[in-house]
Design an enzyme around this catalytic site. Sequence first.
Site, PDB file in Angstrom:
ATOM      1  N   ARG A  29      -8.755  -6.574  -9.479  1.00  0.00           N
ATOM      2  CA  ARG A  29      -9.320  -7.316 -10.591  1.00  0.00           C
ATOM      3  C   ARG A  29      -8.374  -7.234 -11.790  1.00  0.00           C
ATOM      4  NH1 ARG A  29     -13.484  -5.413  -7.489  1.00  0.00           N
ATOM      5  NH2 ARG A  29     -13.810  -3.370  -8.417  1.00  0.00           N
ATOM      6  N   CYS A  46      23.036 -11.275   2.072  1.00  0.00           N
ATOM      7  CA  CYS A  46      23.564 -10.900   0.753  1.00  0.00           C
ATOM      8  C   CYS A  46      24.964 -10.287   0.853  1.00  0.00           C
ATOM      9  CB  CYS A  46      22.616  -9.930   0.064  1.00  0.00           C
ATOM     10  SG  CYS A  46      21.044 -10.690  -0.400  1.00  0.00           S
ATOM     11  N   TRP A  93     -21.496   5.578 -11.070  1.00  0.00           N
ATOM     12  CA  TRP A  93     -20.074   5.917 -10.914  1.00  0.00           C
ATOM     13  C   TRP A  93     -19.863   7.401 -11.118  1.00  0.00           C
ATOM     14  CZ3 TRP A  93     -17.067   2.281  -9.008  1.00  0.00           C
ATOM     15  CH2 TRP A  93     -17.395   0.943  -9.215  1.00  0.00           C
ATOM     16  N   ARG A 101      -4.719  -0.356  -5.538  1.00  0.00           N
ATOM     17  CA  ARG A 101      -4.999  -1.495  -4.665  1.00  0.00           C
ATOM     18  C   ARG A 101      -3.910  -2.560  -4.803  1.00  0.00           C
ATOM     19  NH1 ARG A 101     -11.501  -2.759  -5.481  1.00  0.00           N
ATOM     20  NH2 ARG A 101     -12.287  -0.807  -4.591  1.00  0.00           N
ATOM     21  N   ASP A 149     -22.099   0.746  -0.271  1.00  0.00           N
ATOM     22  CA  ASP A 149     -21.659   0.308  -1.597  1.00  0.00           C
ATOM     23  C   ASP A 149     -21.464  -1.195  -1.741  1.00  0.00           C
ATOM     24  OD1 ASP A 149     -21.531   2.994  -2.303  1.00  0.00           O
ATOM     25  OD2 ASP A 149     -19.415   3.168  -1.717  1.00  0.00           O
ATOM     26  N   SER A 180     -23.408   6.316  -5.452  1.00  0.00           N
ATOM     27  CA  SER A 180     -22.137   6.909  -5.880  1.00  0.00           C
ATOM     28  C   SER A 180     -21.554   6.278  -7.144  1.00  0.00           C
ATOM     29  CB  SER A 180     -21.098   6.775  -4.750  1.00  0.00           C
ATOM     30  OG  SER A 180     -20.834   5.420  -4.468  1.00  0.00           O
ATOM     31  N   GLU A 193      20.612  -9.198  -5.177  1.00  0.00           N
ATOM     32  CA  GLU A 193      22.045  -9.456  -5.276  1.00  0.00           C
ATOM     33  C   GLU A 193      22.325 -10.900  -5.701  1.00  0.00           C
ATOM     34  OE1 GLU A 193      21.552  -6.677  -1.627  1.00  0.00           O
ATOM     35  OE2 GLU A 193      20.360  -8.130  -2.781  1.00  0.00           O
ATOM     36  N   SER A 228     -16.601  -0.112  14.478  1.00  0.00           N
ATOM     37  CA  SER A 228     -16.506  -0.020  15.942  1.00  0.00           C
ATOM     38  C   SER A 228     -17.623  -0.765  16.656  1.00  0.00           C
ATOM     39  CB  SER A 228     -16.503   1.453  16.366  1.00  0.00           C
ATOM     40  OG  SER A 228     -15.360   2.119  15.863  1.00  0.00           O
TER      41      SER A 228
END
Length: 394
Positions: free
Chosen positions: A210, A87, A173, A187, A203, A171, A55, A234
Site C-alpha cells: 500500500r 553489456c 494490532w 513486501r 485475518d 491479532s 552499463e 493443502s
Amino acid sequence: MANVTPEVWMARALRLAHRGFYTAHPNPCVGCVLVKDEQVVGEGFHARAGEPHAEIHALEAAGDAARGATAYVTLEPCSHHGRTGPCSQALIDAGVVRVVAAMRDPNPQVAGRGLAMLRDAGVDVECGVLAADAHTLNRGFVSRMSLGRPFVRLKMAMSLDGRTAMASGESQWITGPSARNDVQRLRARAGAVISGIDSIIADDSRLTVRAEQLDLAEAETIATRQPLRVVVDSRLRMPLAAACLRQPGRTVVATCSQDEERRQHLESQGADVLVLPPGPDGRVEPERLLRHLAEVEEINDVLLETGATLAGAMLDAGWVDDMVLFVAPTLLGGAARPLFELPGLTRMAEQKPLDISDIRALGNDWRIVATPRNRRTQATVAKETGAQPSTKVP
C-alpha cells in the site's frame, strides 16, 4: 579528485544500484560508474526488467568520454542476448579500457563469460571489489541462480512474551504504525508473499503493498508492482470471498488437493491454483513450492507472512534464510497463540539457535533481524539434494 581508491567508486556504484531495489525484480540491482582522469564521466543503474542495463545508461550519459574510461560495475557485465543486448560488448565498443566488477554473475548464462569477453578484447579486468556488499544487495538473485530457489525472509510480529494472537485468532494490532509501515517495505522488496491458509481464514489479509504506508520516494510507482501472493492451502479451504483474491496482481493457491470442482470455483474467483504432489505428511512440500517460484515465476525474494504452523515447519526444515521479528511492549498471556509450532523439541541440545545481526526501535516497538544457523545454504542443498542451479535468463 586525486588518488581515489576503487572501493570509493564501487561504493558509489552500489548506491546507484540500490535505486533499483524495489523495481528491478526479477533482475538484479546493478549500478555502473564510468571514471576517466579521476572524474565521473557517466553513471547509471538498472531500474526495470526489459529496460537498459546500468552499463548502457552510464555509456549513454558519458558519450564519447567513455573512450579510455574505467567502468566500476556492481555485477559482472552480461555476455548474452536476453531482453537486452550484451553489456560486455557495449563496453568494448565504447572504448572502455578497464572494468572493475564487484562480483561474478551467478547466472549460468553469464558466470564469467562477460569478464572473459572483456579480457579477450584487451580490456583490463578486476573482480572482487566490495564483493560482500554486492552479494548482500542481490541475495535473492544469487539464491535463485545458484540454489534454484528464492531467498526466504520470515516476518513475524509478537508480544514481549512471544505470542502472536489471542486464542480466538484476534491479532490486529500487536505492533504500532511504524512497524506496520516497515512490513509494507518488506513486501515491496519481495517478489512473492507466502501465507498459510489458517492465516488467511483468521485475518483475511490482502497481502498487498500500500503506497500510503511505504514512506518512500516514488511510492505510487513502487506499489504498481504487487508481489505475487501465494497461499499454501493443502486441502483447498480457501474462502471464495477472500480479500486477497480481489486485489491487483495475482494470487496463487498452492495445494495438493485433487478436488477439481473446488479448484474450478477458486479459479472462477481469480485464483491461480497450483497443484503439487503431496509430501510425506500429505501437505504441500515447501521445497517443491520454492523451486516452482524460482523456475517458473522467476521469484528472487520471498516474504513469508504466516502463522505458527507453516512458519515452524519452514524454520525446522531449514528453508528460512533470515527472520525479521517485530516485538511489541505488551503481554498476551499463556493462552495466546505462540510464535512457532516446533514439535519434538524436548532437550536443550535441540534448540534452534539464531544469529542476531540488527536490533532497532521502530516507534514503540523493536525490530530484530536474525539468521537461523540451520538454514539450507548453497552447499547443504547441493549435498543433500544434488540440486542444479536455475538456467532462467533474467
